[in-house]
Design an enzyme around this catalytic site. Structure first.
Site, PDB file in Angstrom:
ATOM      1  CD  GLU A 238      -5.237   6.645   0.030  1.00 44.77           C
ATOM      2  OE1 GLU A 238      -6.398   6.190   0.050  1.00 44.77           O
ATOM      3  OE2 GLU A 238      -4.349   6.230   0.813  1.00 44.77           O
ATOM      4  CD  GLU A 239      -2.518   5.150   3.498  1.00 45.69           C
ATOM      5  OE1 GLU A 239      -3.583   5.132   4.147  1.00 45.69           O
ATOM      6  OE2 GLU A 239      -2.119   4.193   2.814  1.00 45.69           O
TER       7      GLU A 239
ATOM      8  CG  ASP B 280      -1.953   1.038   1.253  1.00 46.12           C
ATOM      9  OD1 ASP B 280      -2.078   1.767   0.267  1.00 46.12           O
ATOM     10  OD2 ASP B 280      -2.647   1.174   2.287  1.00 46.12           O
TER      11      ASP B 280
HETATM   12 ZN   LIG Z   1      -3.458   2.977  -0.131  1.00 51.07          ZN
END
Ligand SMILES: [Zn+2]
Ligand SMILES: *[C@@H]1O[C@H](CO)[C@@H](O)[C@H](O)[C@H]1NC(C)=O
Ligand SMILES: *[C@@H]1O[C@H](CO)[C@@H](O)[C@H](O)[C@H]1NC(C)=O
Length: 383
Positions: A164-165, A130
């Site tokens: 994004e996180e 991720d």
């Molecule tokens: Zn991600």
């Protein structure tokens, strides 16, 4: 040992290709060193080794920008906030492309360094799945298509975003690029499934205001912790909407803080909560939350800390992929436009964000083929 021999043979193969390419004065771009399995694993290794926790992505953006420039892409650095920036790249001079391939380069904390395990078949490290596995596989897929001369100017652009996180500030900034796409292929670990949708999310704090006093004289104070506990109990019992597609809405009381000492009646208490929404709109669910908390006591305050979004439907009309829904949030709702949206990537979300995050070499390789098929499918459709 066998692996060593294989590696040595691969090394010989790459070296001889290089020699042939140099001798025939082919541009460096067309040799397999830029898009073979070694290039894939080397790019992935470099990306994972660079710590890039949300807010401190500068070094990984720098690496990616120079890597892509080295492959002769036109590279734009889109400033997001502070010294952080998104990397936007395309072959040639045409900024506006039919298909966008995108993922994120930030990770959650803490950093775990790159490590090969299980005879080199599993790659551990923060972001290995991720989403640096997606980033490496996406670049490799586009490189392979370029090498096969399957792409024309204006076909495909690459976008790698920060943030994004947490709040998606990187992808939100991408709306200011002033571009539109027919299809956008998002990379997140889906274990090589094509996602058909993901749950919505919003987050809030519940704050209890009490009155401090000596714990021997409770009638003089108002216990903020007790108040908060009653509010949280009501939230855990609250019935929130479910759907056949996404299952149940879930609510997580992720943090509680309150009080100063055992013999002091606490004046303040607070809890942080995230809701993963399976149906309905985010406004309806927020209203249910406020109603449930205020039914306990009007002195409990609800503050929304992440405005959030409702459940997200994703296009999945491409044959040959297993399908599934996912429970995590993505950047998909942050990028505006009428484009078709796809979500696909190597590795499992079940190990992402954990101390044993990893991805298999096999998944990485397979994802390259998956991204190639998704890009070709998107380009094969009517404009
Ligand atoms: Zn991600
Ligand atoms: C690099 O890209 C430009 C277009 O932006 C192209 O004209 C040039 O031929 C490419 N160079 C190589 C070595 O492929
Ligand atoms: C949804 O919640 C109900 C009631 O709590 C439970 O019986 C059911 O198993 C849950 N469904 C899923 C998919 O978790």
């Amino acid at each position: 040992m066998q692996l060593l021999i294989t590696r040595f043979l691969q090394f010989l193969a790459v070296t001889s290709l290089l020699t042939i390419a140099l001798a025939s004065q082919e541009p460096l771009l067309s040799i397999s060193a830029t898009h073979g399995i070694d290039a894939l694993l080397s790019l992935h290794r470099h990306l994972v080794r660079i710590e890039s926790i949300t807010g401190a992505e500068r070094e990984v953006s720098d690496y990616l920008a120079s890597y892509l420039r080295g492959l002769n892409y036109s590279v734009e650095r889109q400033s997001v906030w502070g010294d952080r920036y998104n990397v936007f790249a395309y072959a040639g001079k045409k900024r506006n492309n039919r298909v966008l391939v995108t993922s994120h380069i930030d990770t959650v904390p803490p950093f775990y360094d790159y490590e090969l395990r299980e005879r080199g078949t599993q790659i551990y490290g923060r972001g290995s799945a991720d989403a640096k596995g997606c980033v490496a596989a996406q670049i490799n897929a586009v490189e392979r298509l370029r090498a096969d001369r399957a792409l024309s100017a204006g076909d495909v652009a690459l976008l790698f975003v920060v943030g994004e996180e947490t709040i998606g500030d990187g992808m939100r900034a991408a709306n200011r690029l002033g571009l539109a796409w027919e299809a956008v292929i998002f990379g997140e670990p889906t274990a090589l499934h094509l996602a058909t949708g993901h749950k919505g999310i919003f987050a809030f704090n519940v704050h209890a205001h009490g009155k401090s006093a000596h714990s021997g004289y409770p009638e003089l104070g108002l216990n903020a912790n007790s108040l908060l506990i009653r509010g949280l109990a009501a939230l855990e019992k609250l019935s929130l909407p479910s759907s056949d597609k996404f299952g149940n809405t879930t609510l997580n009381v992720g943090r509680i803080a309150g009080g100063v000492a055992a013999n002091v009646i606490p004046a303040e208490a607070e809890a942080s909560i995230a809701v993963r929404l399976a149906a309905g709109t985010v406004e309806e669910a927020k209203a249910l939350v406020v109603e449930a908390v205020h039914a306990v006591d009007r002195r409990l305050e609800v503050h929304f800390t992440f405005e959030g979004y409702g459940p997200v439907d994703i296009d999945s009309d491409v044959d040959g992929f297993p399908k599934m829904t996912v429970n995590y949030g993505t950047d998909i709702p942050h990028l505006h436009g009428t484009h078709r949206r796809y979500l696909y990537g190597p590795g499992s979300i079940l190990v992402a964000h954990s101390d044993h995050e990893h991805v298999s070499v096999r998944d990485l390789e397979e994802a390259v083929g998956g991204y190639e098929r998704l890009i070709k499918d998107a380009l094969g459709r009517e404009r």
